[in-house]
Design a protein around this motif. Structure first.
Motif, mmCIF file in Angstrom:
data_model
loop_
_atom_site.group_PDB
_atom_site.id
_atom_site.type_symbol
_atom_site.label_atom_id
_atom_site.label_comp_id
_atom_site.label_asym_id
_atom_site.label_seq_id
_atom_site.Cartn_x
_atom_site.Cartn_y
_atom_site.Cartn_z
ATOM 1 N N VAL A 1 39.703 62.442 37.864
ATOM 2 C CA VAL A 1 40.184 62.246 39.246
ATOM 3 C C VAL A 1 41.493 62.859 38.201
ATOM 4 N N SER A 2 42.788 63.406 38.908
ATOM 5 C CA SER A 2 43.237 64.082 38.875
ATOM 6 C C SER A 2 45.198 63.393 39.562
ATOM 7 N N GLY A 3 46.277 63.709 38.118
ATOM 8 C CA GLY A 3 47.289 62.711 38.678
ATOM 9 C C GLY A 3 47.690 61.784 38.040
ATOM 10 N N VAL A 4 46.513 61.094 37.140
ATOM 11 C CA VAL A 4 46.616 59.640 37.328
ATOM 12 C C VAL A 4 47.235 60.064 35.964
ATOM 13 N N THR A 5 48.787 58.971 36.186
ATOM 14 C CA THR A 5 49.664 58.530 34.473
ATOM 15 C C THR A 5 48.797 57.996 33.910
ATOM 16 N N VAL A 6 48.742 57.883 32.126
ATOM 17 C CA VAL A 6 48.253 57.607 31.503
ATOM 18 C C VAL A 6 49.506 56.687 30.447
ATOM 19 N N ARG A 7 49.544 56.126 29.841
ATOM 20 C CA ARG A 7 50.873 55.180 29.500
ATOM 21 C C ARG A 7 50.601 54.768 28.360
ATOM 22 N N GLY A 8 50.400 54.880 27.028
ATOM 23 C CA GLY A 8 50.014 53.849 25.703
ATOM 24 C C GLY A 8 50.798 54.021 24.721
ATOM 25 N N SER A 9 50.553 53.490 23.435
ATOM 26 C CA SER A 9 51.621 53.462 22.295
ATOM 27 C C SER A 9 50.764 53.737 21.147
ATOM 28 N N TRP A 10 51.393 54.411 20.006
ATOM 29 C CA TRP A 10 51.305 54.490 18.843
ATOM 30 C C TRP A 10 50.574 53.610 17.504
ATOM 31 N N SER A 11 49.702 53.685 16.779
ATOM 32 C CA SER A 11 49.564 52.548 16.286
ATOM 33 C C SER A 11 50.288 53.427 14.545
ATOM 34 N N ASN A 12 50.730 52.593 13.721
ATOM 35 C CA ASN A 12 51.099 52.941 12.423
ATOM 36 C C ASN A 12 52.538 53.386 12.305
ATOM 37 N N GLY A 13 53.220 53.333 13.597
ATOM 38 C CA GLY A 13 54.164 53.479 12.993
ATOM 39 C C GLY A 13 54.783 54.851 13.985
ATOM 40 N N ALA A 14 53.546 54.826 14.169
ATOM 41 C CA ALA A 14 53.907 56.851 14.835
ATOM 42 C C ALA A 14 54.614 56.848 15.824
ATOM 43 N N SER A 15 54.905 57.631 16.216
ATOM 44 C CA SER A 15 56.003 57.530 17.651
ATOM 45 C C SER A 15 55.713 58.843 18.241
ATOM 46 N N VAL B 1 45.811 58.047 13.360
ATOM 47 C CA VAL B 1 46.718 57.052 13.954
ATOM 48 C C VAL B 1 45.927 56.266 14.687
ATOM 49 N N ARG B 2 46.638 55.487 15.755
ATOM 50 C CA ARG B 2 45.655 55.594 17.175
ATOM 51 C C ARG B 2 46.371 55.311 18.182
ATOM 52 N N PHE B 3 45.996 56.290 19.321
ATOM 53 C CA PHE B 3 46.736 55.848 21.204
ATOM 54 C C PHE B 3 46.287 54.833 21.742
ATOM 55 N N THR B 4 45.933 54.062 22.207
ATOM 56 C CA THR B 4 46.206 53.064 23.299
ATOM 57 C C THR B 4 46.384 52.867 23.964
ATOM 58 N N VAL B 5 46.087 53.008 25.119
ATOM 59 C CA VAL B 5 46.373 53.237 26.218
ATOM 60 C C VAL B 5 46.426 52.330 26.705
ATOM 61 N N ASN B 6 47.427 52.173 27.816
ATOM 62 C CA ASN B 6 48.151 49.953 28.262
ATOM 63 C C ASN B 6 47.977 50.319 29.949
ATOM 64 N N GLY C 1 36.681 53.929 24.953
ATOM 65 C CA GLY C 1 37.986 53.928 26.892
ATOM 66 C C GLY C 1 39.013 53.844 26.792
ATOM 67 N N THR C 2 39.774 52.690 25.808
ATOM 68 C CA THR C 2 41.054 51.939 26.118
ATOM 69 C C THR C 2 41.961 53.455 24.268
ATOM 70 N N PHE C 3 41.233 53.306 23.179
ATOM 71 C CA PHE C 3 41.455 54.099 22.833
ATOM 72 C C PHE C 3 41.533 55.263 22.205
ATOM 73 N N VAL C 4 41.992 55.837 21.330
ATOM 74 C CA VAL C 4 41.325 57.054 20.634
ATOM 75 C C VAL C 4 42.295 57.192 18.921
ATOM 76 N N VAL C 5 41.367 57.867 18.533
ATOM 77 C CA VAL C 5 42.027 57.928 16.928
ATOM 78 C C VAL C 5 41.518 59.543 17.254
ATOM 79 N N VAL C 6 43.049 59.138 16.018
ATOM 80 C CA VAL C 6 43.593 60.756 16.090
ATOM 81 C C VAL C 6 43.675 61.577 14.291
ATOM 82 N N ASN C 7 42.729 61.635 13.869
ATOM 83 C CA ASN C 7 43.197 61.683 12.171
ATOM 84 C C ASN C 7 44.040 62.986 11.812
ATOM 85 N N ARG C 8 44.004 62.474 10.616
ATOM 86 C CA ARG C 8 45.074 63.560 10.040
ATOM 87 C C ARG C 8 44.548 65.278 9.485
ATOM 88 N N PRO C 9 44.496 66.600 10.234
ATOM 89 C CA PRO C 9 43.917 67.391 9.751
ATOM 90 C C PRO C 9 44.080 67.656 7.845
#
Length: 85
Positions: A8-22, A49-54, A77-85
């Protein structure tokens, strides 16, 4: 994706970051149903950090969070973990 697993195209995804990330906390899906966010400058003290879809929004369509499932084996399906490289 929708109920028939089509992107599905054109969907706006909004969420929040964990561990104080902005940073950017929203994006819009492309024709493949993918939206891209990047998280720069993870500190040395944070391994990930984790990005949680709100919310997901597109016109009058309704997001059914109960239909989330693990498509790629990396999220639920509700969050993605982003690891430091």
């Amino acid at each position: 994706h929708n109920a028939t697993h089509a992107p599905v195209s054109g969907v706006t995804v909004r969420g929040s970051w964990s561990n104080g990330a902005s940073g950017n906390s929203s994006c819009k899906t492309n024709a493949s149903g993918v939206c891209t966010l990047s998280k720069n400058k993870l500190t040395q003290s944070v391994a990930s950090v984790r990005f949680t879809v709100n919310t997901l929004t597109k016109g009058s369509q309704t997001y059914n969070s109960g239909a989330n499932h693990d498509v790629d084996g990396g999220t639920n399906g509700t969050f993605v973990v982003v690891n430091r490289p």
